[in-house]
Structures are given as structure tokens and as C-alpha cells.
Design an enzyme around this catalytic site. Structure first.
Site, PDB file in Angstrom:
ATOM      1  N   SER A   1       0.836  -1.211   0.000  1.00 32.50           N
ATOM      2  CA  SER A   1       0.000   0.000   0.000  1.00 32.50           C
ATOM      3  C   SER A   1       0.865   1.253   0.000  1.00 32.50           C
ATOM      4  CB  SER A   1      -0.874   0.040   1.254  1.00 32.50           C
ATOM      5  OG  SER A   1      -1.836  -0.969   1.202  1.00 32.50           O
TER       6      SER A   1
ATOM      7  N   ARG B   1     -14.081  -6.345 -10.420  1.00 29.76           N
ATOM      8  CA  ARG B   1     -14.130  -5.677  -9.110  1.00 29.76           C
ATOM      9  C   ARG B   1     -14.871  -4.337  -9.192  1.00 29.76           C
ATOM     10  NH1 ARG B   1      -8.522  -6.147  -6.308  1.00 29.76           N
ATOM     11  NH2 ARG B   1      -9.816  -5.458  -4.568  1.00 29.76           N
TER      12      ARG B   1
ATOM     13  N   ASP C   1      -6.956  -7.908   4.726  1.00 30.02           N
ATOM     14  CA  ASP C   1      -6.157  -8.767   3.846  1.00 30.02           C
ATOM     15  C   ASP C   1      -5.679 -10.040   4.554  1.00 30.02           C
ATOM     16  OD1 ASP C   1      -6.512  -7.035   1.761  1.00 30.02           O
ATOM     17  OD2 ASP C   1      -4.642  -5.953   2.087  1.00 30.02           O
TER      18      ASP C   1
ATOM     19  N   ARG D   1      -3.094 -13.971  -2.155  1.00 27.73           N
ATOM     20  CA  ARG D   1      -3.200 -14.247  -0.713  1.00 27.73           C
ATOM     21  C   ARG D   1      -3.813 -15.621  -0.451  1.00 27.73           C
ATOM     22  NH1 ARG D   1      -1.242  -9.498   1.076  1.00 27.73           N
ATOM     23  NH2 ARG D   1      -2.096  -7.611   0.134  1.00 27.73           N
TER      24      ARG D   1
HETATM   25  C1  S3P Z   1      -5.577  -1.276   0.064  1.00 26.31           C
HETATM   26  C2  S3P Z   1      -6.790  -1.239   0.690  1.00 26.31           C
HETATM   27  C3  S3P Z   1      -7.613  -2.438   0.916  1.00 26.31           C
HETATM   28  C4  S3P Z   1      -6.778  -3.704   0.810  1.00 26.31           C
HETATM   29  C5  S3P Z   1      -5.889  -3.708  -0.399  1.00 26.31           C
HETATM   30  C6  S3P Z   1      -4.952  -2.516  -0.375  1.00 26.31           C
HETATM   31  C7  S3P Z   1      -4.861   0.004  -0.149  1.00 26.31           C
HETATM   32  O1  S3P Z   1      -8.620  -2.486  -0.088  1.00 26.31           O
HETATM   33  O2  S3P Z   1      -7.614  -4.830   0.793  1.00 26.31           O
HETATM   34  O3  S3P Z   1      -5.113  -4.897  -0.437  1.00 26.31           O
HETATM   35  O4  S3P Z   1      -3.668  -0.017  -0.510  1.00 26.31           O
HETATM   36  O5  S3P Z   1      -5.489   1.045   0.029  1.00 26.31           O
HETATM   37  P1  S3P Z   1     -10.044  -1.728   0.087  1.00 26.31           P
HETATM   38  O6  S3P Z   1      -9.780  -0.269   0.078  1.00 26.31           O
HETATM   39  O7  S3P Z   1     -10.848  -2.164  -1.115  1.00 26.31           O
HETATM   40  O8  S3P Z   1     -10.588  -2.239   1.373  1.00 26.31           O
END
Ligand code: S3P
Length: 441
Positions: free
Chosen positions: A22, A122, A316, A389
Site C-alpha cells: 500500500s 471488481r 487482507d 493471498r
Molecule cells: C488497500 C486497501 C484495501 C486492501 C488492499 C490494499 C490500499 O482495499 O484490501 O489490499 O492499498 O489502500 P479496500 O480499500 O478495497 O478495502
């Protein structure tokens, strides 16, 4: 690629968690909007983040690589981005697509974003709708609900006051990126706190982000200034090895310099409630993020209940938590987990089906997982569902399953953790093979 994992006798050693996924995406995107040089160390050189690198290059951003984990960006501000000649291909990366839409909302040219089969399924409406309210023109499949998506942004972006329907750091970050380029104050409110890396990192780039009575506020147009970013180890990558160490008898695993931002470490709270002891040493700050060295060793676990606002803090980690629950005493229920059905795969269904092949008792509904433990797992052939994952969680299940577990479609692991197999092979002293013969001893 098919990964074969043998039941492990013990896991002892050090695991180096790769750079946080992230934060790697965010450092690139903020560096691209900023003026001046941004230097990123500890970048995650995995497929998802490389997509962001390529998309930004196609938008005219000057990115210089000095080794896989070192990126230098010569930022020339938001007005320097240019219309891309090709489709921006986000591959499997939801973060790339959603955050880029936020960035492009303030850019007065058209761009087409696309991704792989999983990403095309998605939901994009959650970013498309608020960005339209801000003045961006967006078209896409099914009215903009799904990619491919075409966006034409504007320099006259309107600020927005908006309650997010889901706790999503991707949606929040996309709207922050747009808000930075809008004329006025954008205010956002989430139903529950999601990861706050954008807020922390934007402050390091010189933006003023305010929190007021549950509202997150940013005033645009904001000028970001390039900075140095040291990316912490990814807690979500470390999580696979933490759980592996808990489950495999006689194990002791050390994971230095892992990010322990409290919006990400819900798994630690849950594992603690299950009876695990994971030690955090040398808690320190690395730029705006807290980092610690983690130790985990074998423990017997009891079942637990997970729900509500805890979910965004371990969003996650549900696949690996499900693996832990198969070995815990009693019935574990993970509720309020509908978001898991719109990840890289439907993770509730995928984990129930694949752990079921190994002999686990797991039921998935549209918003929960119910796992009965402890069950003796037996090696079998299972499938990653193209989801990194899921593949890594199954590899950890394979360490405790009798005999051999084969995971089909394991190449997707490279989406977030390119040397997962290498590190697992080192820890198991060759108990892992990927068909290349590389790990046979
Ligand atoms: C992420 C936010 C999460 C997470 C993803 C990474 C991010 O998703 O599941 O692996 O980097 O902001 P969501 O914002 O859809 O919950």
C-alpha cells in the site's frame, strides 16, 4: 506454476518482509504529483506496484530505478502529467486502478484504464460515483461500474463532502488524490477506520490533512513537495510467516522491521485473543509509520469471534486467519466480511473450497466464514483462484497438512511477494518446490 509444499517439522530463522504494498503505491503516486525529488527506499518490486510504475511512466512521470527497491521520481507537479498514448493497464491491482482514477480526476485529458479478468470484475462504482460528483467525466462497462474505464478529468474539480458507503482505504485515497487537486475543502467520513497510510504519507509530502469529529479534510489545490520515503516491511506479507510459526511445531521465526500501523494489525489482536503470543521489539518510527521487530513461536490456539470495525484492520489477513482457525480449539466465526467477496477472488468461497480439499471444516456465506477446529489437514491438490493471498495461505496450510500439498496457479504470488517461495524454502530447508528443481535438496 504449481507449488508443492511438504509438511514441515519445524521453522526456524529470519524472514525479511518485502516493502509494504500500500505504501509503495502511495509513495509513487504522491511523488508523481509533487514538485521536487522523491526518493523511495524499500519499494516493493512486485507485479502490483510495477503496474503503478508503468502507468505513471505512461503519464509522463520521470521515474528512475536504481535497483529493484530504489525509485527516484523527478516531480514536476500536477500540471506536468500528459495524455497517455496507450491504455493504462493496472493488471491485477485494485489499488493502482482506484488511486489512479483519483489522480486523473484532476487532469484535463482522457485516459483509458483496464486490468486483468479479476480486476474487471471488481467494483469501480465506489470511486467512479464520487469522482463524477467532483466533476470528472467517467464512462465504463455497465455505466462505469466495471473496467475498462475511460476518464476525462478537469482542472476545475469541485470539492466534495462525502460519506463513504464502505470502509475502504482505496476509495478514501482516490478521493484524497482528487481533493488535493480540487478548489476548496474535501471532507470524507468512513463507516469504520481503514488503513491511514495516505493521511500519514501526505503529511510527509507537506499536505495539510485534518481530522475533525470523524471527518477527514483536505484543502485543494495543495502543493506537495518531494521527500524521502523509507517503506516499512509489509505486515500483510509477514502475516503468513507469523501464522506459519504459530502452527508448525517447535518453530521460532524472527521478522525484522515490519510496519505495525494499528490500522493494519488487527490480526495481532485476534491471534492474541486466540492465545498466541507474538512479541514486538524495538518499536520505532520510520518516517510517518511505526515499525517493530516481530518474533513468533509455536502456540496452541483457541477459537474466536471476529466482526465489525475489526474487519478493516485485518481485511487482507482473513485467508491466513482462516488457516489458523482450522488448528484452533472450537468454532471461529468471522462476520461482517462481505468485502472479502470482491477482492482479487471471492476469498470467503475460495478459502472454504480449498481448505475443504485439505480436510478442514469451513463454511462460507456471503458475509462470513465459519471454521471448526482443530482439524487434521491432509495434503491435496488445491487451486489459488488466481489470488496471491489465497495461494500463500494455502502454502501455510500445506506446512501443517500431512504429506504433500500442491497449489495450482501459484505464480500469482508474485503480485505481492516475489520472494515468498524462496523464503519459505529457506525456512523449511527445501520443503517447497515450484517445479523448476530450484528448491530440491
Ligand atoms: C488497500 C486497501 C484495501 C486492501 C488492499 C490494499 C490500499 O482495499 O484490501 O489490499 O492499498 O489502500 P479496500 O480499500 O478495497 O478495502
Amino acid at each position: 506454476m504449481e507449488l508443492t509444499v511438504k509438511q514441515a517439522t519445524t521453522l526456524k530463522g529470519t524472514v525479511r518482509a518485502p516493502g509494504d504494498k500500500s505504501i509503495s503505491h502511495r509513495a509513487l503516486l504522491f511523488g508523481a504529483l509533487a514538485r521536487g525529488e522523491t526518493v523511495i527506499r524499500g519499494f516493493l518490486p512486485a507485479d502490483d506496484c510495477e503496474r503503478t510504475v508503468r502507468c505513471l511512466s505512461a503519464l509522463g512521470v520521470s521515474l528512475i530505478r536504481e535497483g529493484p527497491t530504489f525509485v527516484r521520481i523527478q516531480g514536476r507537479g500536477p500540471a506536468s502529467l500528459r495524455e497517455p498514448e496507450t491504455t493504462l493497464d493496472a493488471g491485477n491491482s485494485g489499488t493502482t486502478m482506484r488511486l489512479l482514477l483519483g489522480l486523473l480526476a484532476g487532469q484535463p485529458f482522457p485516459a483509458v484504464l483496464d486490468g486483468d479478468r479479476s480486476l474487471r470484475r471488481r467494483p469501480m462504482g465506489r470511486v467512479v460515483e464520487p469522482l463524477r460528483l467532483m466533476g470528472a467525466q467517467i464512462e465504463g462497462r455497465e455505466g462505469g461500474a466495471f473496467a475498462p474505464i475511460c476518464i476525462r478529468g478537469t482542472r476545475e474539480l469541485k470539492p466534495l463532502t462525502y460519506r463513504l458507503p464502505v470502509a475502504s482505504a482505496q476509495v478514501k485515497s482516490a478521493l484524497l488524490l482528487a481533493g488535493l487537486q480540487a478548489n476548496g475543502v474535501t471532507a470524507l467520513r468512513e463507516p469504520a477506520p481503514s488503513r491511514d497510510h495516505s493521511e500519514r504519507l501526505l503529511a510527509a509530502f507537506g499536505a495539510t490533512i485534518e481530522q475533525e469529529e470523524g471527518w477527514l479534510k483536505v484543502r485543494g489545490p495543495a502543493v506537495l513537495t518531494g521527500t524521502e520515503v523509507q517503506i516499512p516491511g509489509d505486515f500483510s506479507a509477514a502475516a503468513f510467516f507469523l501464522v506459519a510459526a504459530l502452527l508448525v511445531p517447535g518453530s521460532e521465526v524472527y521478522l525484522p522491521a515490519v510496519g505495525v500501523n494499528p490500522t493494519r494489525t488487527g490480526l495481532l489482536d485476534v491471534l492474541q485473543a486466540m492465545g498466541a503470543r507474538i512479541s514486538l521489539g524495538s518499536l520505532r518510527r520510520q518516517g510517518p509509520e511505526p515499525v517493530a521487530d516481530l518474533w513468533a513461536g509455536t502456540q496452541s490456539l483457541r477459537a474466536t469471534e471476529v466482526d465489525g470495525s475489526l474487519l478493516p484492520r485485518l481485511i487482507d489477513e482473513v485467508p491466513i486467519l482462516a488457516v489458523a482457525a482450522t488448528q484452533a480449539q472450537g468454532t471461529t466465526t468471522i462476520r461482517d466480511a462481505a468485502e472479502l467477496t470482491v477482492k482479487e477472488s471471492n476469498r470467503l468461497q475460495a478459502m472454504a473450497a480449498e481448505l475443504g480439499r485439505l480436510g478442514a471444516k469451513v463454511i462460507a456465506t456471503d458475509d462470513r466464514l465459519i471454521i471448526e477446529g482443530p482439524t487434521r489437514l491432509r495434503g491435496a491438490v488445491c487451486d489459488s483462484h488466481g489470488d496471491h493471498r489465497v495461494a500463500m495461505a494455502l502454502a501455510v496450510a500445506g506446512l501443517v497438512a500431512e504429506g504433500e500439498t500442491r497449489i495450482r496457479g501459484a505464480e500469482c504470488i508474485a503480485i505481492s511477494f516475489p520472494d515468498f517461495v524462496d523464503q519459505l524454502a529457506a525456512l523449511t530447508k527445501g520443503g517447497v518446490t515450484d517445479g523448476t528443481g530450484q528448491y530440491c535438496h
